[in-house]
Enzyme design. Structure first.
Site, short mmCIF file in Angstrom:
data_model
loop_
_atom_site.label_atom_id
_atom_site.label_comp_id
_atom_site.label_asym_id
_atom_site.label_seq_id
_atom_site.Cartn_x
_atom_site.Cartn_y
_atom_site.Cartn_z
N ASP A 13 2.20 -4.77 14.03
CA ASP A 13 2.44 -6.05 13.43
C ASP A 13 3.00 -7.11 14.10
O ASP A 13 2.83 -8.27 14.01
CB ASP A 13 3.09 -5.68 12.09
CG ASP A 13 2.98 -6.69 11.14
OD1 ASP A 13 2.14 -7.62 11.01
OD2 ASP A 13 3.91 -6.90 10.15
N HIS A 206 9.63 -8.63 5.41
CA HIS A 206 9.58 -9.82 6.38
C HIS A 206 10.98 -10.38 6.17
O HIS A 206 11.73 -10.43 5.00
CB HIS A 206 8.37 -10.53 6.15
CG HIS A 206 7.13 -10.13 6.53
ND1 HIS A 206 6.26 -10.93 6.86
CD2 HIS A 206 6.72 -8.89 7.14
CE1 HIS A 206 5.23 -10.16 7.62
NE2 HIS A 206 5.60 -8.81 7.62
N CYS A 237 1.81 -11.81 9.20
CA CYS A 237 0.47 -11.83 8.98
C CYS A 237 -0.47 -12.95 9.43
O CYS A 237 -0.09 -14.06 8.92
CB CYS A 237 0.21 -11.25 7.63
SG CYS A 237 -1.55 -11.20 7.05
N ASN A 246 9.06 -10.33 11.06
CA ASN A 246 9.19 -9.06 10.39
C ASN A 246 10.67 -8.80 10.25
O ASN A 246 11.65 -9.38 10.90
CB ASN A 246 8.57 -8.24 11.42
CG ASN A 246 7.15 -8.01 10.90
OD1 ASN A 246 6.88 -7.30 10.02
ND2 ASN A 246 6.29 -8.20 11.93
#
Length: 305
Positions: A13, A206, A237, A246
């Site tokens: 991610d 997040h 994302c 994040n």
């Protein structure tokens, strides 16, 4: 002390939404260093078409490499059954699939509406089961969507039940867009757990609006035992506008260790891993705690004072 699993998602991610390409050797060094710091689970990448996310093209090699590290749980994200088959063949210990509670986000992210995703989840569950691999479903945009706006909690609960019936072994609630607040986290964890039980273990948070750690604490209060985070706060994302930032692994571990939670992670060793990222990704900002903020004290020292 409460044992909390900090799952490092940076190699997946964290890297998927940045332009810089991290060399394979640097990724390997990152994984080795975090494992040496006490991180027990790392999401090393995702099994998506390289044309869509070139940064993830070396995921099979990373899985094979990470599997050689004793005690490390090696997991990966898959978008569909084809990706799941590749992940199982590569040797992952566990895999997860994102199931967006916002249908518009689902169409942009994996090009499937909710009925199609539930059918995909059932097929991925079969592949994982036959391969002896643990299978988790990430309930993405569970707290809101930058495209659709508010996501009804009743909808999240209904889709979680449907995914459980399709074969999900474990669930995470994902604040994909950084919309969550502590009260919402407590409420949604309770409501989903009332239907799927202890299969809800994880929060993927997040820090877009600065509430990441507060939301983590709210989850801990409700019995969450796993928290996802990304070293230096890398990532977000790419298919949800504005979904940056994040939860920072270093900040999370600092807080958990100070609270007396058992993470098994050495904070000083973890912070030293930032050097690998800084050298490999010089154009990417890193956020979070650094030794310059003052001396680090363990929990016993804090109480003694």
């Amino acid at each position: 002390m409460t044992a909390i699993l900090v799952s490092e998602v940076g190699p997946r991610d964290g890297l998927q939404s940045i332009k810089s390409m991290m060399p394979l050797d640097a990724k390997k060094a990152w994984i080795v260093a975090e494992a040496a710091a006490g991180v027990r689970e790392i999401e090393v990448g995702s099994f998506v078409p390289p044309a869509l996310l070139p940064q993830m093209a070396d995921t099979p090699e990373l899985v094979a490499f990470a599997r050689t590290i004793p005690g490390l749980n090696v997991v990966a994200l898959v978008p569909n059954a084809k990706g799941a088959a590749r992940a199982v063949a590569a040797g992952v210990h566990g895999l997860s699939i994102p199931f967006s509670m916002s249908e518009t986000h689902s169409l942009r992210n994996v090009r499937k509406d909710h009925p199609a995703m539930l059918a995909e989840i059932a097929e991925v569950a079969r592949i994982a089961r036959e391969g002896g691999v643990h299978f988790a479903v990430g309930l993405a945009t569970a707290f809101g969507c930058t495209i659709e706006g508010a996501v009804p909690e009743d909808k999240v609960v209904r889709l979680a039940v449907a995914a459980a019936e399709a074969g999900a072994q474990e669930f995470s609630l994902s604040d994909t867009t950084g919309y969550a607040d502590p009260a919402q986290v407590r409420r949604l964890v309770r409501r989903v757990r009332a239907e799927v039980g202890d299969r809800l273990t994880t929060l993927h948070l997040h820090n877009t609006r600065g509430l990441g750690l507060a939301n983590a604490c709210a989850g801990l209060d409700e019995g969450i035992t796993t928290l996802d985070a990304s070293l230096g706060g890398l990532g977000g994302c790419p298919y949800a506008p504005g979904a940056s930032g994040n939860l920072v692994t270093e900040d999370l571990v600092l807080m958990l260790n100070a609270m007396g939670c058992q993470t098994g992670i050495d904070l000083e060793k973890l912070i030293a891993v930032r050097t690998i990222l800084a050298e490999a990704l010089p154009d990417e900002p890193l956020y979070g705690f650094t030794p310059d903020a003052g001396p680090m004290l363990d929990y016993a020292e804090r109480i003694a004072r």
